[in-house]
Design an enzyme around this catalytic site. Structure first.
Site, PDB file in Angstrom:
ATOM      1  N   GLY A 243       0.817  -1.207   0.000  1.00 41.37           N
ATOM      2  CA  GLY A 243       0.000   0.000   0.000  1.00 41.37           C
ATOM      3  C   GLY A 243       0.847   1.251   0.000  1.00 41.37           C
ATOM      4  N   THR A 247      -0.477   4.216   5.108  1.00 44.21           N
ATOM      5  CA  THR A 247      -1.787   3.559   5.151  1.00 44.21           C
ATOM      6  C   THR A 247      -1.910   2.571   6.303  1.00 44.21           C
ATOM      7  OG1 THR A 247      -0.931   2.016   3.483  1.00 44.21           O
ATOM      8  CG2 THR A 247      -2.314   3.826   2.710  1.00 44.21           C
ATOM      9  N   GLY A 248      -0.859   2.344   7.058  1.00 40.79           N
ATOM     10  CA  GLY A 248      -0.979   1.528   8.271  1.00 40.79           C
ATOM     11  C   GLY A 248      -0.397   0.142   8.178  1.00 40.79           C
ATOM     12  N   GLU A 467      -5.195  34.376  -8.899  1.00 42.90           N
ATOM     13  CA  GLU A 467      -6.022  33.483  -8.089  1.00 42.90           C
ATOM     14  C   GLU A 467      -7.501  33.663  -8.398  1.00 42.90           C
ATOM     15  OE1 GLU A 467      -4.767  31.111  -6.445  1.00 42.90           O
ATOM     16  OE2 GLU A 467      -2.706  31.786  -6.685  1.00 42.90           O
TER      17      GLU A 467
END
Length: 661
Positions: A243, A247-248, A467
């Site tokens: 991953g 993401t752990g 902008e």
């Protein structure tokens, strides 16, 4: 004495007897080193205590030979000439007035001189005798001796360095692990043993329910193996966590370490490879040997791509194949002739494309668990986990936080929560409020505000219209994400920024691509429409637009002239090629189509800004006045976004297909 006391005393005696004693009787061995040092210095002392004194050739010639004081000369080992004086010279003050004192006998040498070679010494001695008028030649003898001082001169330095080496080994080898100089081939994995309570559990893992369930199942394999093997199933040998960063993957491994209740060995892939040849393979063997001894057990290898890269192509131009030999040993341990029962290997990487195919096949890594970036509902769960330790205000809306953080990983969300707490603490607040999270999100995405940066009024005006151009174009284009806020306050390297609320799309259509390109070109187009001149402020926009256009044409096959052809290589093999995977003719055609796509989108953007020139002016003046325009200000100037997109059932915008190449 009681039985328990006897047992304790016997155990203590066993420990004492089993513990190996260090050399020379324990810790008090300092006297040994002092003896060695004294023996090493002894020859230097003995040379100055009543022994012969070294003199120069001039003294031998001008003093000793001139006064006929030399009785005989003994040449030792063809290197040193020892000089004996006769009895008549013992009372001569010029000869005996030396620091070593007067020698009362001529049986011992009084002086010595170092000679270069025997022949030159004899010639010089003969010439000196002739000049001194000595008729009777001096007796010169030659002897070969091996004295104890000579032996000590080469033996003591050797012994000295041996003892110093032993001292260094003792000082470096203290502790339970033994001497680390001889342990570089051992595994450096950290052991989380059975019964150890981990601070991280499966409750701390939010979102990613499917990946989490598969990891939980691995733990259940080890706790209840009979539930699976009774039907003939085999426990998986390896599980690969794949991953994007944050993401752990490592977090899941930490939770497994605490929940599995089996020995858990963890180490990084880079720890296998060292400067010594063969260390990587030795560490792999040692790691699996330890894990098999405590089976059932789990081995976790983080960032396995450091050692598991594809063989051959990576090392084609390298002489060192240490990483390749380490990978071969790892492949053998995972699925070879050796028995590997009861050991499950967990591995994590964010580069699965560079891993060796033999490492990914079933039998080695039977399961591949893909961890993707969390969606909105999963981000809500992740926010709930990271908000637990914070003192929150009652106005916190987690759903809004999750909605305003699309594409954020778990690590990004944890960073937002921590940054919000730091901002609140900096403002001396008692609770973390919603505005602190908004400020943290802006700081992470765009950067810290730099209000102290000095900008000239003309540059500030250009930035305001730039902008405002982005805002107006994106507001009136159907497929551009919703605009949330526009600011001309410098942040990081940018002089202004626009905040959008991206939609979570799995696929992107051609119209959406073109609208995004037009929105990115809105700033440069506004400068040309208003000032009839362009600046260098659109560099980042042009870079993004060019990459996006090349992706459309050469990867996704969205160009009509090029056709449905993709030169994207998911395996990564083309990255190693020197040239491009297409011909020069095709390269020219791709460049032509990309240029036409960008120019047509730019012209479309300018027409849109000319059509809404009044709104562009109002928004730019508002930005010059208050520097920030939020969603309410945008709706006041530009109107409701849905109403502007559709009017009387017809789309007010220009058809995107008419501007494609």
């Amino acid at each position: 004495m009681s039985t328990s006391q006897k047992d304790n005393s016997s155990n203590t005696d066993e420990k004492k007897s089993s513990t190996p004693k260090p050399p020379f009787g324990g810790k008090n061995i300092g006297w040994v080193y002092w003896v060695v040092i004294l023996l090493f210095l002894l020859p230097f002392f003995t040379n100055n205590l009543g022994g012969p004194q070294e003199i120069s050739w001039s003294k031998l010639e001008n003093t000793l030979l001139a006064k006929n004081a030399v009785d005989k000369i003994v040449v030792i080992n063809k290197e040193v000439a020892q000089i004996y004086i006769n009895e008549e010279a013992l009372t001569d003050i010029d000869i005996n007035n030396e620091p070593n004192g007067i020698i009362s006998s001529n049986k011992n040498p009084r002086y010595y001189i170092t000679i270069g070679s025997v022949e030159s010494f004899e010639n010089k001695l003969q010439q000196a005798q002739e000049q001194a008028g000595i008729s009777e030649k001096i007796d010169v003898r030659y002897e070969n001796k091996t004295s104890w001082t000579t032996i000590l001169s080469w033996l003591l330095p050797l012994l000295f360095f041996v003892f110093i080496w032993m001292f260094l080994l003792r000082s470096m080898g203290g502790g339970k692990g033994g001497n680390p100089m001889f342990n570089f081939g051992k595994s450096t994995a950290k052991l989380t043993d059975k019964g150890t309570k981990s601070k991280i559990t499966f409750k701390d893992i939010a979102g990613l329910k499917e990946a989490k369930s598969e990891v939980v199942e691995v733990v259940d394999f080890l706790k209840n193996p009979k539930d699976y093997t009774r039907l003939g199933a085999k426990i998986p040998k390896g599980v690969l966590l794949v991953g994007p960063p944050g993401t752990g993957k490592t977090l899941m491994a930490k939770a497994v370490a605490g929940e599995a209740q089996v020995p858990f060995y963890s180490m990084s892939g880079s720890e296998f490879v060292e400067m010594f040849v063969g260390v990587g393979a030795s560490r792999v063997r040692d790691l699996f040997k330890k894990a098999k001894a405590k089976a059932p057990s789990i081995i976790f290898i983080d960032e396995i791509d450091a050692v598991g890269r594809s063989r051959g192509k990576v090392n084609a131009f390298q002489a060192n194949d240490e990483r390749e030999s380490t990978l071969n040993q790892l492949l053998t341990e995972l699925d070879g002739f050796g028995d590997n029962t009861g050991v499950i290997v967990l591995a994590a990487t964010n580069r699965p494309d560079v891993l060796d195919k033999a490492l990914l096949r079933p039998g080695r890594f039977d399961r591949h668990i893909y961890l993707e970036l969390p969606n909105q509902s999963e981000r809500i769960e992740i926010f709930q986990v990271h908000l637990r330790p914070l003192k929150l205000s009652k106005n916190i809306n987690i759903e809004i936080l999750a909605k305003l953080s699309p594409g954020f990983s778990g690590a990004d969300i944890a960073n937002i929560c921590n940054e919000a707490a730091l901002i609140a603490a900096r403002k001396k607040k008692d609770e973390v409020e919603q505005e602190d999270f908004m400020a943290a999100r802006d700081r992470i995405i765009v950067g810290m505000e730099r209000k102290s940066k000095i900008i000239s009024p003309k540059e500030k005006e250009i930035v305001a219209y730039h902008e405002a151009g982005h805002a107006v174009v994106s507001w009136y284009l159907k497929h551009v994400d919703s605009l949330v806020k526009v600011s001309i306050i410098p942040r990081g390297k940018s002089l202004g920024a626009a905040w959008y609320l991206p939609k979570e799309r799995q696929i992107v259509t051609k119209s959406q691509f073109i609208d995004q390109i037009c929105a990115s070109l809105g700033g440069r187009a506004a400068e040309e429409v208003v000032f009839d001149e362009i600046s260098s402020g659109a560099l980042d926009d042009l870079e993004k637009v060019t990459k996006q256009a090349y992706t459309m044409v050469s990867y996704y096959g969205l160009d009509e002239e090029i056709g449905p052809i993709s030169y994207y290589d998911s395996s990564g093999n083309n990255d190693r090629l020197v040239g491009k995977p297409y011909s020069e003719e095709m390269a020219k055609q791709i460049d032509h189509e990309v240029r036409d796509l960008i120019i047509s989108s730019y012209e479309r953007t300018k027409k849109l800004l000319v059509q809404h020139r009044g709104e562009l002016e109002k928004l730019a003046q508002l930005l010059l006045k208050q520097e920030v325009a939020d969603k309410d200000d945008l709706e006041e100037i530009l109107g409701k976004r849905g109403e502007n997109l559709l009017k009387d059932g017809k789309e007010r915008l220009i058809n995107p297909s008419s501007f494609t190449s």
